[in-house]
Design a protein around this motif. Sequence first.
Motif, short mmCIF file in Angstrom:
data_model
loop_
_atom_site.label_atom_id
_atom_site.label_comp_id
_atom_site.label_asym_id
_atom_site.label_seq_id
_atom_site.Cartn_x
_atom_site.Cartn_y
_atom_site.Cartn_z
N VAL A 138 10.80 99.58 16.06
CA VAL A 138 10.58 98.58 15.01
C VAL A 138 9.11 98.19 14.99
O VAL A 138 8.40 98.32 15.98
CB VAL A 138 11.45 97.30 15.21
CG1 VAL A 138 12.92 97.62 15.21
CG2 VAL A 138 11.06 96.53 16.45
N THR A 139 8.69 97.73 13.83
CA THR A 139 7.35 97.17 13.69
C THR A 139 7.48 95.74 13.18
O THR A 139 8.46 95.39 12.52
CB THR A 139 6.48 97.98 12.70
OG1 THR A 139 7.14 98.01 11.43
CG2 THR A 139 6.26 99.41 13.20
N ALA A 140 6.50 94.93 13.51
CA ALA A 140 6.52 93.53 13.10
C ALA A 140 5.22 93.22 12.35
O ALA A 140 4.15 93.65 12.77
CB ALA A 140 6.64 92.62 14.31
N THR A 141 5.35 92.52 11.24
CA THR A 141 4.17 92.09 10.50
C THR A 141 4.32 90.61 10.16
O THR A 141 5.41 90.15 9.81
CB THR A 141 3.96 92.89 9.20
OG1 THR A 141 5.15 92.82 8.43
CG2 THR A 141 3.63 94.34 9.47
N GLN A 142 3.22 89.90 10.28
CA GLN A 142 3.19 88.47 9.95
C GLN A 142 3.03 88.34 8.44
O GLN A 142 2.14 88.91 7.85
CB GLN A 142 2.01 87.81 10.67
CG GLN A 142 1.98 86.32 10.55
CD GLN A 142 2.94 85.64 11.51
OE1 GLN A 142 3.16 86.10 12.62
NE2 GLN A 142 3.53 84.53 11.08
N GLN A 143 3.94 87.61 7.80
CA GLN A 143 3.84 87.31 6.37
C GLN A 143 3.96 85.80 6.22
O GLN A 143 5.07 85.26 6.21
CB GLN A 143 4.92 88.02 5.58
CG GLN A 143 4.72 89.52 5.50
CD GLN A 143 5.75 90.20 4.61
OE1 GLN A 143 6.57 89.57 3.97
NE2 GLN A 143 5.70 91.52 4.59
N GLY A 144 2.80 85.15 6.14
CA GLY A 144 2.80 83.69 6.09
C GLY A 144 3.30 83.16 7.42
O GLY A 144 2.80 83.51 8.48
N ARG A 145 4.33 82.31 7.37
CA ARG A 145 4.87 81.75 8.61
C ARG A 145 6.03 82.57 9.17
O ARG A 145 6.64 82.20 10.17
CB ARG A 145 5.29 80.30 8.40
CG ARG A 145 6.36 80.09 7.37
CD ARG A 145 6.59 78.59 7.12
NE ARG A 145 7.64 78.40 6.14
CZ ARG A 145 8.88 78.02 6.43
NH1 ARG A 145 9.18 77.75 7.68
NH2 ARG A 145 9.77 77.89 5.49
N LEU A 191 13.44 92.53 7.63
CA LEU A 191 14.08 91.23 7.69
C LEU A 191 13.25 90.28 8.54
O LEU A 191 12.70 90.70 9.57
CB LEU A 191 15.47 91.33 8.33
CG LEU A 191 16.56 92.08 7.56
CD1 LEU A 191 17.76 92.33 8.47
CD2 LEU A 191 16.97 91.29 6.33
N PRO A 192 13.19 89.02 8.15
CA PRO A 192 12.53 88.04 9.03
C PRO A 192 13.42 87.77 10.24
O PRO A 192 14.65 87.87 10.18
CB PRO A 192 12.40 86.79 8.15
CG PRO A 192 13.35 86.97 7.03
CD PRO A 192 13.62 88.44 6.89
N ALA A 193 12.79 87.41 11.35
CA ALA A 193 13.52 87.18 12.59
C ALA A 193 14.63 86.14 12.41
O ALA A 193 15.74 86.33 12.93
CB ALA A 193 12.56 86.74 13.69
#
Length: 140
Positions: free
Chosen positions: A70-77, A41-43
């Motif tokens: 949790v892991t975080a990945t940048q997808q565009g903005r 899910l996006p923040a």
Amino acid sequence: MEMNIELTMKMKPAIAALSALAHESRLTIFRALVQAGAAGLPAGKISEMLQIAPSSLSFHLKELAHADLVTATQQGRFVIYVANYPTMNGLLAYLTESCCEGVPCAQENLECTTCDVDSTSAIHSTVNHLIEKDDLSVTH
């Protein structure tokens, strides 16, 4: 008291994960991410769903990431957060490592030799039950 070094190495990440989950907002966030699956899910969506202020959400996600939950990945903005399933499963395995009065579960079919429960389905069933039991809202 002498401790097994192998258990000590497993214990530290378990303590970090349990400490991170020992907060109502973080547990709710983690459960929402588990429910979201591999897509994550996006923040902004998490903040909206759970009605948590973005600044608070950022703090809680940082704590969950620090515990490797949790892991975080940048997808565009957008920054997409995903539950770290190997860590979650590792924590569950650690907590149930000596289940059934210390009789190890049979590795070939993952059935506990004492309680006759398929440990894989038991873990998934427990996690799914916990997710379905509560709504994902949190009170501030």
